[in-house]
Design an enzyme around this catalytic site. Structure first.
Site, short mmCIF file in Angstrom:
data_model
loop_
_atom_site.label_atom_id
_atom_site.label_comp_id
_atom_site.label_asym_id
_atom_site.label_seq_id
_atom_site.Cartn_x
_atom_site.Cartn_y
_atom_site.Cartn_z
CB CYS A 76 -52.40 -6.37 48.75
SG CYS A 76 -53.88 -7.03 49.54
CG MET A 81 -47.35 -6.80 40.28
SD MET A 81 -48.73 -7.43 41.26
CE MET A 81 -49.54 -5.93 41.64
CB SER A 102 -56.33 -1.88 45.71
OG SER A 102 -57.54 -1.19 45.54
CB CYS A 103 -53.21 -6.49 44.68
SG CYS A 103 -51.67 -7.34 45.05
CB VAL A 104 -50.49 -1.41 43.64
CG1 VAL A 104 -51.90 -1.00 43.24
CG2 VAL A 104 -50.19 -0.95 45.04
#
Length: 123
Positions: A76, A81, A102-104
């Site tokens: 993602c 953020m 994963s979320c960046v």
């Protein structure tokens, strides 16, 4: 290897496929909040964009003969953020099986959208 295409998700905006089936898995390209009916990004909020992204992913996975329930990994990308909690609220309605993720944060996403998600799922 088999390329996947459905008219129920946005056409690729570059030289790639919506998804590819290989080795018992389907690998989706990143989906953004393009409405496949209009070909445009209509949603403005992170919640509405995440909803459209998840609908697009469901359509691509269905065309590949699988579903979000069989997702094993997602990646993602968020433009901000600070949208993490709002994104999770919508994402969690679709990915109830809780695949690895994963979320960046990304500096900029295609068409200046707020979110992009890609999925690897079992067939």
């Amino acid at each position: 290897m088999e390329k996947i295409y459905t008219k129920n998700a946005p056409d690729a905006i570059g030289p790639y496929s919506q998804a590819v089936k290989a080795g018992g898995f389907v690998f989706t390209s990143g989906q953004i909040a393009i409405n496949p009916a209009s070909g445009a990004v209509e949603a403005k909020t992170i919640e509405d964009q995440t909803e459209q992204v998840c609908k697009n992913l469901c359509a691509v996975l269905e065309a590949a003969g699988t579903s979000v329930e069989k997702a094993v990994k997602t990646v993602c990308f968020l433009a901000d953020m600070n949208d993490f909690a709002a994104f999770n609220e919508i994402y969690g309605k679709y990915f109830v099986s809780k695949p690895a993720r994963s979320c960046v944060a990304a500096k900029q996403l295609p068409k200046n959208v707020l979110v992009e998600v890609e999925v690897i799922a079992e067939i």
